[in-house]
Design an enzyme around this catalytic site. Sequence first.
Site, PDB file in Angstrom:
ATOM      1  N   LEU A  16       0.815  -1.213   0.000  1.00 11.24           N
ATOM      2  CA  LEU A  16       0.000   0.000   0.000  1.00 11.24           C
ATOM      3  C   LEU A  16       0.849   1.264   0.000  1.00 11.24           C
ATOM      4  O   LEU A  16       0.399   2.316  -0.462  1.00 11.24           O
ATOM      5  CB  LEU A  16      -0.932   0.013   1.216  1.00 11.24           C
ATOM      6  CG  LEU A  16      -1.917  -1.144   1.328  1.00 11.24           C
ATOM      7  CD1 LEU A  16      -2.693  -1.047   2.621  1.00 11.24           C
ATOM      8  CD2 LEU A  16      -2.865  -1.155   0.126  1.00 11.24           C
ATOM      9  N   GLY A  17       2.043   1.199   0.540  1.00 16.39           N
ATOM     10  CA  GLY A  17       2.877   2.398   0.616  1.00 16.39           C
ATOM     11  C   GLY A  17       4.220   2.070   1.223  1.00 16.39           C
ATOM     12  O   GLY A  17       4.475   0.959   1.703  1.00 16.39           O
ATOM     13  N   GLY A  20       9.763   6.166   5.533  1.00 23.22           N
ATOM     14  CA  GLY A  20      11.125   6.138   6.044  1.00 23.22           C
ATOM     15  C   GLY A  20      11.410   4.962   6.952  1.00 23.22           C
ATOM     16  O   GLY A  20      12.564   4.562   7.114  1.00 23.22           O
ATOM     17  N   ASP A 139       4.935  12.691  15.124  1.00 23.58           N
ATOM     18  CA  ASP A 139       5.138  12.739  13.674  1.00 23.58           C
ATOM     19  C   ASP A 139       3.819  13.007  12.952  1.00 23.58           C
ATOM     20  O   ASP A 139       3.473  12.307  11.994  1.00 23.58           O
ATOM     21  CB  ASP A 139       5.766  11.431  13.182  1.00 23.58           C
ATOM     22  CG  ASP A 139       6.409  11.583  11.801  1.00 23.58           C
ATOM     23  OD1 ASP A 139       6.652  12.730  11.376  1.00 23.58           O
ATOM     24  OD2 ASP A 139       6.667  10.549  11.156  1.00 23.58           O
TER      25      ASP A 139
END
Length: 457
Positions: A16-17, A20, A139
């Site tokens: 899906l992705g 980092g 984050d």
Amino acid sequence: MRDQLLGGRYRLVRQLGEGGMGQIWEAQDETLGRPVAVKVISLLAGGGSRGDEARARFLREARITAQLQHPNIVTIHDLGETGTADNKVPFLVMELVRGEGLDAKLRRGTVALPDAARWGAQICDALADAHNAGIMHRDIKPSNILITPSGIVKVLDFGIARAADPYATADRLTQTGFIVGTPAYMAPEQARGFPEPSSDLYALGCLLFELITGRLPFRAPDTVGYLSAHLTQEPPAPSSVSTNTPPAWDNLVLSLLDKDPTQRYQNAADLSQALRQLDRAPETGSPADPADPADPADPADDRTRPYTTPGTTPLPPAVTPGRPGGTAAAAITLALLCLPGLLYMVSKTVEYLQDPTAPTGLIAVNMVVGIAETVGLATGALLLSQRKMAGRRMIAATGGAAALHGLSVTAQYQVVGGPPSVEVLAFVVGPATAASAAVAVIMAVLPSTGRWCLRRN
């Protein structure tokens, strides 16, 4: 890795992705027969005692964040390790959320102000629940926010940045050389290695700025440039980038981007309430095309790789602080209007002091008090014009004293008398100064005084 079975249970279906820290996969839970999302933390792959220690700490931290149960937080179902003894990789199993990331939405341009307010409020609800549990996100950025087809926000990766820090220790977040978080959204105190819950609100301020203007509040050629900007530069007002942005949005976003954590909103719950008020407010118009829309090809807008070095991007034009807006401007003006009256009172008490029949002790007290009030109101106006909340408190304290002092000179004249030259002080200047000071106090303590606008010169 496709079709690989993790933990003897989770079959990887499609990627899906990638970010980092690792890759996110759609997987099938073969035990329960349901689809899930699996995040493989490749950042912590490897062997040796140091790698084992880092993965053990990651899993320990992940168990803590897995306790969060909130409708706006992606739920962690399971965690584990995969691979051989020399190349183990930790992974997290989460609920599979069907939706679109804010990073994808931003690549198409700005979003409507009501949507930004609604999504921001839901992010705050998630942050409030986590902060109450003693967990910071560290984050907040567009790629960590998903919007479901029904408009529900889901926040990803609570505490994962902290858990994946290979240099974290019990008493420090990190050591020099490793950045926990994404520099383009990082609060000044987090850049120094000492984040706090308010750091998440600062990052949300950057995100809101980006949603309503199409660009970040700061742009820089590299990570060091971003960190330097967050530490030293004043952010522009959103309305200076997207001209149809209402003042209320300027006030809210600039409060979040204050360098001093104590000057931001007290907590995520208060910010959520403020954003919902903006959501209910009528929209003045669709956001104008931003001066510099986000470009998907621009590395500075690559929100899926927090530690990569962006390409060259011109720095934003210099923006200097200008007039404060709303009640703050009124408080400053009224405080300054008190100064001539206070100085006049001081000069007339000097003249009164020359009268041999005058009560010198009372006159000396009036002089000292008048000088102190003059200095206090001038200092408060200066601090407030510089967007410092201490100015509001100083105007409230010294303005209240000045109001009482202005009224007292009339009573003093009637009780102890004085030369005719002091009569105008007693019956005109004193009450006028009291009235201005009293109104200045009222304006200074209004809640909106702490919110500001920055204007271009």
